[in-house]
Design a protein around this motif. Structure first.
Motif, PDB file in Angstrom:
ATOM      1  N   ARG A 156       0.731  -1.195  -0.093  1.00  0.00           N
ATOM      2  CA  ARG A 156       0.072   0.010  -0.033  1.00  0.00           C
ATOM      3  C   ARG A 156       0.817   1.014  -0.053  1.00  0.00           C
ATOM      4  NH1 ARG A 156      -5.425  -0.712   2.382  1.00  0.00           N
ATOM      5  NH2 ARG A 156      -5.996  -2.962   2.609  1.00  0.00           N
ATOM      6  N   HIS A 157       2.001   1.142  -0.399  1.00  0.00           N
ATOM      7  CA  HIS A 157       3.247   2.209  -0.499  1.00  0.00           C
ATOM      8  C   HIS A 157       2.702   3.258  -1.397  1.00  0.00           C
ATOM      9  CE1 HIS A 157       6.809   4.431   0.234  1.00  0.00           C
ATOM     10  NE2 HIS A 157       7.032   3.535   0.914  1.00  0.00           N
ATOM     11  N   GLU A 158       2.670   4.370  -0.776  1.00  0.00           N
ATOM     12  CA  GLU A 158       1.995   5.629  -1.447  1.00  0.00           C
ATOM     13  C   GLU A 158       2.863   6.331  -2.671  1.00  0.00           C
ATOM     14  OE1 GLU A 158       0.889   8.288   1.750  1.00  0.00           O
ATOM     15  OE2 GLU A 158      -0.589   6.857   2.631  1.00  0.00           O
ATOM     16  N   ARG A 159       4.053   5.796  -2.437  1.00  0.00           N
ATOM     17  CA  ARG A 159       5.071   6.217  -3.444  1.00  0.00           C
ATOM     18  C   ARG A 159       5.266   5.267  -4.767  1.00  0.00           C
ATOM     19  NH1 ARG A 159       9.980   9.305  -0.769  1.00  0.00           N
ATOM     20  NH2 ARG A 159       9.624   8.966   1.331  1.00  0.00           N
ATOM     21  N   ILE A 160       4.650   3.969  -4.275  1.00  0.00           N
ATOM     22  CA  ILE A 160       4.943   3.122  -5.418  1.00  0.00           C
ATOM     23  C   ILE A 160       3.583   2.689  -6.128  1.00  0.00           C
ATOM     24  CG2 ILE A 160       5.542   0.551  -5.722  1.00  0.00           C
ATOM     25  CD1 ILE A 160       7.287   0.812  -3.063  1.00  0.00           C
ATOM     26  N   TRP A 161       2.553   2.629  -5.571  1.00  0.00           N
ATOM     27  CA  TRP A 161       1.307   2.198  -6.294  1.00  0.00           C
ATOM     28  C   TRP A 161       0.214   3.368  -6.694  1.00  0.00           C
ATOM     29  CZ3 TRP A 161       1.196  -2.777  -7.241  1.00  0.00           C
ATOM     30  CH2 TRP A 161       1.942  -3.778  -6.730  1.00  0.00           C
ATOM     31  N   ASP A 162      -0.317   3.514  -7.572  1.00  0.00           N
ATOM     32  CA  ASP A 162      -1.400   4.471  -7.738  1.00  0.00           C
ATOM     33  C   ASP A 162      -2.488   4.086  -7.242  1.00  0.00           C
ATOM     34  OD1 ASP A 162       0.019   5.531  -9.855  1.00  0.00           O
ATOM     35  OD2 ASP A 162      -0.799   4.471 -11.660  1.00  0.00           O
ATOM     36  N   ASP A 218      -4.683   2.171  -1.860  1.00  0.00           N
ATOM     37  CA  ASP A 218      -5.897   1.544  -1.081  1.00  0.00           C
ATOM     38  C   ASP A 218      -7.178   1.130  -1.809  1.00  0.00           C
ATOM     39  OD1 ASP A 218      -4.338   2.021   1.096  1.00  0.00           O
ATOM     40  OD2 ASP A 218      -5.067   3.836   1.615  1.00  0.00           O
ATOM     41  N   ASP A 219      -7.089   1.438  -3.237  1.00  0.00           N
ATOM     42  CA  ASP A 219      -8.334   0.970  -4.054  1.00  0.00           C
ATOM     43  C   ASP A 219      -8.101  -0.479  -4.355  1.00  0.00           C
ATOM     44  OD1 ASP A 219      -8.863   3.607  -3.655  1.00  0.00           O
ATOM     45  OD2 ASP A 219      -9.239   3.960  -5.940  1.00  0.00           O
ATOM     46  N   PHE A 220      -9.402  -1.005  -4.647  1.00  0.00           N
ATOM     47  CA  PHE A 220      -9.421  -2.427  -5.228  1.00  0.00           C
ATOM     48  C   PHE A 220      -9.485  -2.174  -6.662  1.00  0.00           C
ATOM     49  CE2 PHE A 220     -12.388  -5.654  -7.110  1.00  0.00           C
ATOM     50  CZ  PHE A 220     -11.461  -6.849  -6.620  1.00  0.00           C
ATOM     51  N   ASP A 221      -8.609  -2.477  -7.412  1.00  0.00           N
ATOM     52  CA  ASP A 221      -8.463  -2.297  -8.703  1.00  0.00           C
ATOM     53  C   ASP A 221      -7.839  -3.553  -9.640  1.00  0.00           C
ATOM     54  OD1 ASP A 221      -8.484  -1.549 -11.361  1.00  0.00           O
ATOM     55  OD2 ASP A 221      -6.965  -0.071 -11.087  1.00  0.00           O
ATOM     56  N   PRO A 222      -8.322  -4.717  -9.903  1.00  0.00           N
ATOM     57  CA  PRO A 222      -7.632  -5.830 -10.414  1.00  0.00           C
ATOM     58  C   PRO A 222      -7.168  -5.571 -11.899  1.00  0.00           C
ATOM     59  CG  PRO A 222      -9.895  -6.277  -9.527  1.00  0.00           C
ATOM     60  CD  PRO A 222      -9.801  -5.043  -9.604  1.00  0.00           C
ATOM     61  N   ALA A 223      -7.586  -4.352 -12.316  1.00  0.00           N
ATOM     62  CA  ALA A 223      -7.138  -3.842 -13.742  1.00  0.00           C
ATOM     63  C   ALA A 223      -5.818  -3.411 -13.585  1.00  0.00           C
ATOM     64  CB  ALA A 223      -8.040  -3.059 -14.415  1.00  0.00           C
ATOM     65  N   ARG A 224      -5.239  -3.045 -12.478  1.00  0.00           N
ATOM     66  CA  ARG A 224      -3.860  -2.504 -12.525  1.00  0.00           C
ATOM     67  C   ARG A 224      -2.784  -3.433 -12.966  1.00  0.00           C
ATOM     68  NH1 ARG A 224      -2.942   0.021  -7.559  1.00  0.00           N
ATOM     69  NH2 ARG A 224      -4.759  -0.283  -6.653  1.00  0.00           N
ATOM     70  N   GLN A 259      -2.609  -4.967 -15.549  1.00  0.00           N
ATOM     71  CA  GLN A 259      -2.466  -4.857 -16.825  1.00  0.00           C
ATOM     72  C   GLN A 259      -1.634  -3.377 -17.194  1.00  0.00           C
ATOM     73  OE1 GLN A 259      -2.764  -7.517 -17.815  1.00  0.00           O
ATOM     74  NE2 GLN A 259      -4.090  -8.356 -16.260  1.00  0.00           N
ATOM     75  N   THR A 260      -1.405  -2.627 -16.012  1.00  0.00           N
ATOM     76  CA  THR A 260      -0.900  -1.349 -16.422  1.00  0.00           C
ATOM     77  C   THR A 260       0.450  -1.142 -15.963  1.00  0.00           C
ATOM     78  OG1 THR A 260      -1.235  -0.323 -13.978  1.00  0.00           O
ATOM     79  CG2 THR A 260      -3.261  -0.159 -15.685  1.00  0.00           C
ATOM     80  N   GLU A 261       1.277  -0.077 -16.451  1.00  0.00           N
ATOM     81  CA  GLU A 261       2.940  -0.155 -16.313  1.00  0.00           C
ATOM     82  C   GLU A 261       2.856  -0.109 -14.929  1.00  0.00           C
ATOM     83  OE1 GLU A 261       5.839  -0.356 -17.694  1.00  0.00           O
ATOM     84  OE2 GLU A 261       4.137  -1.019 -19.044  1.00  0.00           O
ATOM     85  N   ASN A 262       2.216   0.884 -13.793  1.00  0.00           N
ATOM     86  CA  ASN A 262       2.319   1.001 -12.837  1.00  0.00           C
ATOM     87  C   ASN A 262       2.220  -0.244 -11.905  1.00  0.00           C
ATOM     88  OD1 ASN A 262       0.857   1.787  -9.745  1.00  0.00           O
ATOM     89  ND2 ASN A 262       2.632   2.874  -9.955  1.00  0.00           N
ATOM     90  N   GLY A 263       1.244  -1.271 -12.422  1.00  0.00           N
ATOM     91  CA  GLY A 263       0.930  -2.441 -11.546  1.00  0.00           C
ATOM     92  C   GLY A 263       1.939  -3.389 -11.929  1.00  0.00           C
ATOM     93  N   LYS A 264       2.509  -3.330 -13.106  1.00  0.00           N
ATOM     94  CA  LYS A 264       3.580  -4.322 -13.396  1.00  0.00           C
ATOM     95  C   LYS A 264       4.664  -3.909 -12.813  1.00  0.00           C
ATOM     96  CE  LYS A 264       1.615  -5.656 -17.926  1.00  0.00           C
ATOM     97  NZ  LYS A 264       1.605  -5.443 -19.304  1.00  0.00           N
ATOM     98  N   THR A 265       5.129  -2.542 -12.704  1.00  0.00           N
ATOM     99  CA  THR A 265       6.212  -2.354 -11.867  1.00  0.00           C
ATOM    100  C   THR A 265       6.299  -2.540 -10.556  1.00  0.00           C
ATOM    101  OG1 THR A 265       6.683  -0.382 -13.395  1.00  0.00           O
ATOM    102  CG2 THR A 265       7.826  -0.479 -11.541  1.00  0.00           C
ATOM    103  N   GLY A 266       4.969  -2.427  -9.950  1.00  0.00           N
ATOM    104  CA  GLY A 266       4.569  -2.745  -8.526  1.00  0.00           C
ATOM    105  C   GLY A 266       4.977  -4.433  -8.341  1.00  0.00           C
ATOM    106  N   GLN A 267       4.310  -5.139  -9.092  1.00  0.00           N
ATOM    107  CA  GLN A 267       4.472  -6.537  -9.166  1.00  0.00           C
ATOM    108  C   GLN A 267       5.858  -7.078  -9.015  1.00  0.00           C
ATOM    109  OE1 GLN A 267       2.288  -8.726 -11.970  1.00  0.00           O
ATOM    110  NE2 GLN A 267       2.349 -10.482 -10.755  1.00  0.00           N
ATOM    111  N   ARG A 268       6.640  -6.114  -9.808  1.00  0.00           N
ATOM    112  CA  ARG A 268       8.086  -6.791  -9.811  1.00  0.00           C
ATOM    113  C   ARG A 268       8.862  -6.365  -8.574  1.00  0.00           C
ATOM    114  NH1 ARG A 268       8.440  -4.709 -14.773  1.00  0.00           N
ATOM    115  NH2 ARG A 268       9.646  -3.009 -14.018  1.00  0.00           N
ATOM    116  N   THR A 269       8.553  -5.199  -7.946  1.00  0.00           N
ATOM    117  CA  THR A 269       9.450  -4.810  -7.165  1.00  0.00           C
ATOM    118  C   THR A 269       8.981  -4.304  -5.786  1.00  0.00           C
ATOM    119  OG1 THR A 269       8.826  -2.239  -7.587  1.00  0.00           O
ATOM    120  CG2 THR A 269      10.652  -3.309  -9.036  1.00  0.00           C
ATOM    121  N   ALA A 270       7.447  -4.477  -5.700  1.00  0.00           N
ATOM    122  CA  ALA A 270       6.814  -4.257  -4.185  1.00  0.00           C
ATOM    123  C   ALA A 270       5.788  -5.021  -3.841  1.00  0.00           C
ATOM    124  CB  ALA A 270       6.552  -2.909  -4.058  1.00  0.00           C
TER     125      ALA A 270
END
Ligand code: HEM
Length: 449
Positions: A358-364, A367-373, A375-386
């Motif tokens: 839930r890091h505010e400097r990493i994830w768009d 705190d929201d539920f957004d399973p579509a994330r 497929q986004t750049e932000n979600g993919k980076t988050g998945q890899r690093t955080a």
């Protein structure tokens, strides 16, 4: 609407107040700034503790030099009466050997073999969850616990939870968790290492009972293996696998330690994940409908699991918002420099999937539920690093692949059959001891789909 999030405490509190808050719930005992910080230091009279949210530091601890950051034995103290020398608690060569014997049982190919048992447990759960005639809401946490315990017994020992010994083990675990909250506070309690750890008498007695029941099951299995009548399940696989380096296999006491942790690590966590996912779906009926459609179109086969894409994205999102294991603790053994700060040996390193996810400097919109994330750049980076609901590196959860299949299969079975709705006056309140559960249950209304 934002899914349930525990309130944060004020930035500054006394040590005494912190410990009191901590005992009630490790999530709301933390200040809000940890959702923005890369690292936070916590000083106690006997040791320092560092919560680390910086992805590079986490990589260092879990992936690059894990041998220098063993599991803290302050954590192990509370679990040892039940878990003995199980793989969850050991370090060094003993831990490496245990993983060499256990890991093959959870390898990709074997997961296909466990699928029928997982599906059978899911079908039994669907029957048990049948809606009440008058539409009364139900607390679904006991249901998901029952289902996840059933999965473990069926895959490990080829017996359903209704089996007499399995039921006794399950009941005894419930008692154990009531008498000894599983996360012991030792890693955070600022006492010296020699401070004695007290267990209540009934905690020890329950641990003994669980271990004696598991010993009976394990000894019976060893006899079946010897006379060639053992079923081909996880227990047989683990008990017949020799360490490729030494040729050793587990004897009964060693196997009992491992069965205890499979049961504990495998059922509390999956039960929590399932319950939170159903809650999130009850809050987002559009996603629930989508998953129900996907589930009804699934052919029920292992190979067809790849069609349950949205289900997997939702389960992954649920593990982000409610990581069943919210925090993990390691210890430094050498002088280290963390973000330009000198860290001495013996410091506690707290890794927090809860805060990282839930890091505010990493994830768009963290705190929201957004399973579509995903497929986004932000979600993919988050998945890899955080993103580390199963931890990472060589000490990653043994059951990660297993749990992803179990979660998706059970969700698909439940959602194909039922609709889940929120009960407005009974929102769940997350609290964490070892796993993220609710303070007063997870109340949902179930109806046929
Ligand atoms: C959604 C479900 C699950 C989650 C989120 C989860 C999460 C985790 C995490 C975070 C750890 C690392 C803990 C630490 O390093 O302090 C872990 C370790 C472990 N998990 Fe899981 N787990 C899940 C399901 C399972 C299942 C189904 C099994 C077995 C059947 C299992 C067996 C283990 C074992 C044996 C370890 C210890 C590994 C080691 O220390 O080498 N887990 N799990």
């Amino acid at each position: 609407m934002i899914p349930a999030k525990p309130p944060a405490r004020p930035d500054k509190v006394s040590l005494f107040r912190y410990l009191k808050l901590f005992r009630a719930d490790i999530l709301s005992a933390q200040p809000a700034k940890l959702y923005r910080a890369w690292m936070a230091e916590f000083r106690t009279p006997f040791f320092r503790s560092y919560m680390v949210n910086d992805p590079e530091l986490i990589r260092l601890v879990l992936n690059e030099r894990p041998d220098n950051f063993p599991k803290s034995d302050r954590i192990g103290a509370g679990l040892r009466p039940l878990l003995g020398d199980s793989v969850f608690l050991t370090n060094g060569d003993l831990w490496k050997q245990q993983r060499r014997i256990i890991d093959p049982a959870f390898a990709g190919g074997r997961l296909r073999d466990t699928f029928p048992a997982i599906k059978a447990a899911g079908a039994a759960a669907v029957t048990r969850m049948a809606p009440l005639a008058d539409g009364t809401p139900r607390d679904i946490e006991p249901e998901t616990s029952h289902a996840a315990a059933d999965v473990i017994f069926r895959t490990l020992f080829s017996v359903p939870i209704e089996d007499q010994i399995a039921t006794r083990v399950f009941d005894a675990f419930k008692t154990y968790q009531r008498t000894q909250p599983i996360l012991n506070l030792a890693a955070f309690i600022p006492g010296p290492r020699w401070m004695p750890r007290f267990f209540r008498r009934d905690t020890r007695a329950t641990a003994r009972l669980i271990r004696s029941l598991i010993t009976d099951m394990t000894a019976a299995r060893l006899a079946q293996i010897a006379d060639g009548t053992a079923p081909d399940d996880l227990a047989t696989k683990i008990m017949t696998t020799a360490d490729p380096d030494t040729g050793d296999t587990f004897d009964v006491p060693q196997m009992v330690d491992q069965v205890a942790i499979f049961f504990l690590a495998g059922h509390e966590t999956s039960a929590a994940a399932l319950a939170w996912t159903l809650y999130l779906l009850a809050m987002h009926p559009e996603w629930q409908d989508k998953l129900a459609e996907e589930a009804q179109a699934w052919d029920g086969q292992f190979a067809g699991l790849s069609t349950l894409k949205a289900t997997r994205d939702v389960f992954r999102e649920s593990l982000r918002l409610y990581p069943p294991v919210p925090m993990m603790v390691r210890e430094t053994t050498k002088p280290e420099v963390f973000r330009k700060r000198d860290v001495t040996p013996g410091a506690q390193v707290v890794l927090s999937p809860w805060h990282l996810h839930r890091h505010e400097r990493i994830w768009d919109k963290p705190d929201d539920f957004d399973p579509a994330r995903w497929q986004t750049e932000n979600g993919k980076t988050g998945q890899r690093t955080a993103y580390m609901p199963f931890s990472a590196g060589p000490r990653v959860c043994t059951g990660a692949g297993f749990a992803m299949i179990e979660g998706v299969v059970l969700l698909a079975q439940m959602l194909a059959a039922y609709r889940f709705e929120l009960v407005p006056d009974r929102p769940p309140v997350p609290v964490a001891h070892l796993t993220v559960r609710t303070a007063n249950g997870m109340w949902l209304r179930i109806s046929p789909r």
